[in-house]
Design an enzyme around this catalytic site. Structure first.
Site, PDB file in Angstrom:
ATOM      1  N   LYS A  43      51.970  13.203  16.235  1.00 61.72           N
ATOM      2  CA  LYS A  43      51.611  14.519  15.741  1.00 61.72           C
ATOM      3  C   LYS A  43      50.465  15.115  16.539  1.00 61.72           C
ATOM      4  O   LYS A  43      50.172  16.294  16.432  1.00 61.72           O
ATOM      5  CB  LYS A  43      51.168  14.419  14.269  1.00 61.72           C
ATOM      6  CG  LYS A  43      52.196  13.808  13.354  1.00 61.72           C
ATOM      7  CD  LYS A  43      51.545  13.542  11.965  1.00 61.72           C
ATOM      8  CE  LYS A  43      52.014  12.215  11.461  1.00 61.72           C
ATOM      9  NZ  LYS A  43      51.355  11.784  10.233  1.00 61.72           N
ATOM     10  N   GLY A  44      49.798  14.279  17.301  1.00 58.44           N
ATOM     11  CA  GLY A  44      48.545  14.681  17.958  1.00 58.44           C
ATOM     12  C   GLY A  44      48.656  15.889  18.875  1.00 58.44           C
ATOM     13  O   GLY A  44      47.695  16.619  19.064  1.00 58.44           O
ATOM     14  N   GLU A  99      51.443  15.790  25.665  1.00 61.54           N
ATOM     15  CA  GLU A  99      50.743  14.719  24.949  1.00 61.54           C
ATOM     16  C   GLU A  99      49.284  15.114  24.717  1.00 61.54           C
ATOM     17  O   GLU A  99      48.708  15.876  25.500  1.00 61.54           O
ATOM     18  CB  GLU A  99      50.859  13.429  25.782  1.00 61.54           C
ATOM     19  CG  GLU A  99      50.105  12.226  25.290  1.00 61.54           C
ATOM     20  CD  GLU A  99      50.505  11.721  23.907  1.00 61.54           C
ATOM     21  OE1 GLU A  99      50.573  12.540  22.968  1.00 61.54           O
ATOM     22  OE2 GLU A  99      50.689  10.500  23.757  1.00 61.54           O
ATOM     23  N   ASP A 100      48.709  14.600  23.661  1.00 62.90           N
ATOM     24  CA  ASP A 100      47.308  14.918  23.376  1.00 62.90           C
ATOM     25  C   ASP A 100      46.359  14.199  24.326  1.00 62.90           C
ATOM     26  O   ASP A 100      45.481  14.799  24.922  1.00 62.90           O
ATOM     27  CB  ASP A 100      46.955  14.611  21.902  1.00 62.90           C
ATOM     28  CG  ASP A 100      47.329  13.196  21.459  1.00 62.90           C
ATOM     29  OD1 ASP A 100      47.847  12.400  22.272  1.00 62.90           O
ATOM     30  OD2 ASP A 100      47.107  12.889  20.265  1.00 62.90           O
ATOM     31  N   ASP A 103      45.505   7.256  27.119  1.00 63.13           N
ATOM     32  CA  ASP A 103      44.474   6.243  26.941  1.00 63.13           C
ATOM     33  C   ASP A 103      44.885   5.014  27.754  1.00 63.13           C
ATOM     34  O   ASP A 103      44.687   4.989  28.971  1.00 63.13           O
ATOM     35  CB  ASP A 103      44.372   5.982  25.424  1.00 63.13           C
ATOM     36  CG  ASP A 103      43.206   5.122  25.018  1.00 63.13           C
ATOM     37  OD1 ASP A 103      42.164   5.186  25.673  1.00 63.13           O
ATOM     38  OD2 ASP A 103      43.329   4.377  24.028  1.00 63.13           O
ATOM     39  N   LYS A 131      41.621   9.631  29.498  1.00 58.02           N
ATOM     40  CA  LYS A 131      40.523   8.652  29.571  1.00 58.02           C
ATOM     41  C   LYS A 131      40.876   7.643  30.652  1.00 58.02           C
ATOM     42  O   LYS A 131      41.418   6.571  30.345  1.00 58.02           O
ATOM     43  CB  LYS A 131      40.430   7.887  28.242  1.00 58.02           C
ATOM     44  CG  LYS A 131      39.749   8.573  27.098  1.00 58.02           C
ATOM     45  CD  LYS A 131      39.595   7.534  25.966  1.00 58.02           C
ATOM     46  CE  LYS A 131      39.503   8.172  24.615  1.00 58.02           C
ATOM     47  NZ  LYS A 131      39.585   7.179  23.518  1.00 58.02           N
ATOM     48  N   PHE A 152      35.793   7.658  21.431  1.00 59.22           N
ATOM     49  CA  PHE A 152      36.874   8.025  20.526  1.00 59.22           C
ATOM     50  C   PHE A 152      36.695   9.471  20.072  1.00 59.22           C
ATOM     51  O   PHE A 152      35.663   9.844  19.532  1.00 59.22           O
ATOM     52  CB  PHE A 152      36.928   7.090  19.319  1.00 59.22           C
ATOM     53  CG  PHE A 152      38.217   7.223  18.567  1.00 59.22           C
ATOM     54  CD1 PHE A 152      39.353   6.537  18.987  1.00 59.22           C
ATOM     55  CD2 PHE A 152      38.312   8.057  17.465  1.00 59.22           C
ATOM     56  CE1 PHE A 152      40.564   6.687  18.316  1.00 59.22           C
ATOM     57  CE2 PHE A 152      39.521   8.212  16.792  1.00 59.22           C
ATOM     58  CZ  PHE A 152      40.640   7.528  17.216  1.00 59.22           C
ATOM     59  N   VAL A 153      37.723  10.294  20.315  1.00 55.10           N
ATOM     60  CA  VAL A 153      37.610  11.719  19.995  1.00 55.10           C
ATOM     61  C   VAL A 153      38.601  12.144  18.916  1.00 55.10           C
ATOM     62  O   VAL A 153      39.655  11.536  18.750  1.00 55.10           O
ATOM     63  CB  VAL A 153      37.810  12.598  21.258  1.00 55.10           C
ATOM     64  CG1 VAL A 153      36.637  12.443  22.213  1.00 55.10           C
ATOM     65  CG2 VAL A 153      39.116  12.280  21.966  1.00 55.10           C
ATOM     66  N   ASP A 159      43.456  12.676  15.596  1.00 55.15           N
ATOM     67  CA  ASP A 159      43.004  12.219  14.283  1.00 55.15           C
ATOM     68  C   ASP A 159      42.274  10.892  14.343  1.00 55.15           C
ATOM     69  O   ASP A 159      42.362  10.139  15.322  1.00 55.15           O
ATOM     70  CB  ASP A 159      44.208  12.032  13.364  1.00 55.15           C
ATOM     71  CG  ASP A 159      45.011  10.771  13.724  1.00 55.15           C
ATOM     72  OD1 ASP A 159      45.375  10.626  14.908  1.00 55.15           O
ATOM     73  OD2 ASP A 159      45.241   9.937  12.836  1.00 55.15           O
ATOM     74  N   ARG A 165      42.369  16.504  12.202  1.00 56.84           N
ATOM     75  CA  ARG A 165      43.276  17.151  13.165  1.00 56.84           C
ATOM     76  C   ARG A 165      43.036  18.652  13.285  1.00 56.84           C
ATOM     77  O   ARG A 165      43.330  19.255  14.309  1.00 56.84           O
ATOM     78  CB  ARG A 165      44.743  16.934  12.750  1.00 56.84           C
ATOM     79  CG  ARG A 165      45.235  15.503  12.881  1.00 56.84           C
ATOM     80  CD  ARG A 165      46.764  15.486  12.794  1.00 56.84           C
ATOM     81  NE  ARG A 165      47.305  14.163  12.527  1.00 56.84           N
ATOM     82  CZ  ARG A 165      47.566  13.252  13.459  1.00 56.84           C
ATOM     83  NH1 ARG A 165      47.302  13.511  14.723  1.00 56.84           N
ATOM     84  NH2 ARG A 165      48.075  12.082  13.132  1.00 56.84           N
TER      85      ARG A 165
HETATM   86  P1  IMP Z   1      47.966   4.982  24.804  1.00 56.63           P
HETATM   87  O1  IMP Z   1      49.335   4.444  24.573  1.00 56.63           O
HETATM   88  O2  IMP Z   1      46.910   3.911  24.707  1.00 56.63           O
HETATM   89  O3  IMP Z   1      47.833   5.795  26.066  1.00 56.63           O
HETATM   90  O4  IMP Z   1      47.626   5.846  23.557  1.00 56.63           O
HETATM   91  C1  IMP Z   1      47.921   7.144  23.435  1.00 56.63           C
HETATM   92  C2  IMP Z   1      47.811   7.554  21.982  1.00 56.63           C
HETATM   93  O5  IMP Z   1      46.719   6.925  21.315  1.00 56.63           O
HETATM   94  C3  IMP Z   1      47.529   9.019  21.907  1.00 56.63           C
HETATM   95  O6  IMP Z   1      48.733   9.727  21.832  1.00 56.63           O
HETATM   96  C4  IMP Z   1      46.706   9.139  20.657  1.00 56.63           C
HETATM   97  O7  IMP Z   1      47.558   9.327  19.556  1.00 56.63           O
HETATM   98  C5  IMP Z   1      45.999   7.825  20.508  1.00 56.63           C
HETATM   99  N1  IMP Z   1      44.608   7.889  20.989  1.00 56.63           N
HETATM  100  C6  IMP Z   1      44.080   7.362  22.110  1.00 56.63           C
HETATM  101  N2  IMP Z   1      42.776   7.630  22.237  1.00 56.63           N
HETATM  102  C7  IMP Z   1      42.449   8.378  21.165  1.00 56.63           C
HETATM  103  C8  IMP Z   1      41.218   9.008  20.724  1.00 56.63           C
HETATM  104  O8  IMP Z   1      40.149   8.939  21.362  1.00 56.63           O
HETATM  105  N3  IMP Z   1      41.316   9.692  19.570  1.00 56.63           N
HETATM  106  C9  IMP Z   1      42.448   9.810  18.833  1.00 56.63           C
HETATM  107  N4  IMP Z   1      43.617   9.259  19.213  1.00 56.63           N
HETATM  108  C10 IMP Z   1      43.612   8.538  20.364  1.00 56.63           C
HETATM  109 MG    MG Z   2      49.516  10.705  20.125  1.00 53.19          MG
END
Ligand code: IMP
Ligand code: MG
Length: 175
Positions: A43-44, A99-100, A103, A131, A152-153, A159, A165
């Site tokens: 949902k981000g 994508e939001d 990470d 990041k 962490f944001v 969220d 959100r």
């Molecule tokens: P990844 O698979 O580790 O790249 O994670 C991506 C997902 O983790 C994003 O779509 C977010 O939903 C969540 N996420 C990663 N970092 C943050 C953050 O700092 N705040 C909130 N959600 C995060």
């Molecule tokens: Mg996400």
């Protein structure tokens, strides 16, 4: 909602301005003849998806995909699953995943693998936040709004345990 734990990292006006730039860039990069399939990762990314779509001066299609890789905490469970599939076919389409935040890169690596098998014409990623320090899997992100440090944001769609959100700014959630 505990507002005392929030520190503004990217104010709403700056987010808005950057999205207008990304929209201009995307408009210039894609041909006029075909629609761009903007795939929102729920949902981000919903707020970014809605604003980015309006910043693009091309025909677009919108679809939504649900993926979960995080539990209720701040760290990844390492497990990715599809919770909602697309409604439309993306075969021969120009797909832009919206994508939001990128990470570890685990979510997008998984999603690219799934979508590639559906034979789109092209597939790229637009992420509001990146990041880079946290990357475990390499992912090519064609359009990045902002690179941010390893904090962490929340806000503007992002969220913590489903809260925050609807904040207009992207904020660091402090311990
Ligand atoms: P990844 O698979 O580790 O790249 O994670 C991506 C997902 O983790 C994003 O779509 C977010 O939903 C969540 N996420 C990663 N970092 C943050 C953050 O700092 N705040 C909130 N959600 C995060
Ligand atoms: Mg996400």
């Amino acid at each position: 909602m505990d507002k005392s734990k929030l520190r503004v990292l990217i104010p709403a006006e700056q987010i808005h301005a950057r999205i207008q730039e990304l929209g201009r860039q995307i408009t210039a990069d894609y041909p006029e003849e075909r629609p761009i399939y903007l795939l929102c990762i729920l949902k981000g990314a919903v707020l970014f998806h809605a604003d980015l779509a309006r910043a693009i001066d091309r025909s677009v299609r919108m679809d939504f995909i649900g993926i979960s890789s995080y539990g209720k905490g701040k760290t990844s469970s390492g497990e990715v699953k599809l919770t909602k599939d697309l409604d439309t076919s993306i075969e021969s389409a120009d797909v832009l995943i919206v994508e939001d935040i990128v990470d570890s890169g685990v979510t997008l690596t998984y999603l690219m693998h799934v979508l590639d098998q559906r034979r789109p014409r092209s597939i790229r990623i637009a992420a509001l936040l990146d990041k880079p320090e946290r990357r475990l899997r390499p992912v090519q992100v064609a359009y990045v709004g902002f690179q941010i440090p390893d904090e962490f944001v929340v806000g503007y769609g992002l969220d913590y345990a489903e809260e925050y959100r609807n904040l207009r700014d992207v904020c660091v959630l402090e311990e």
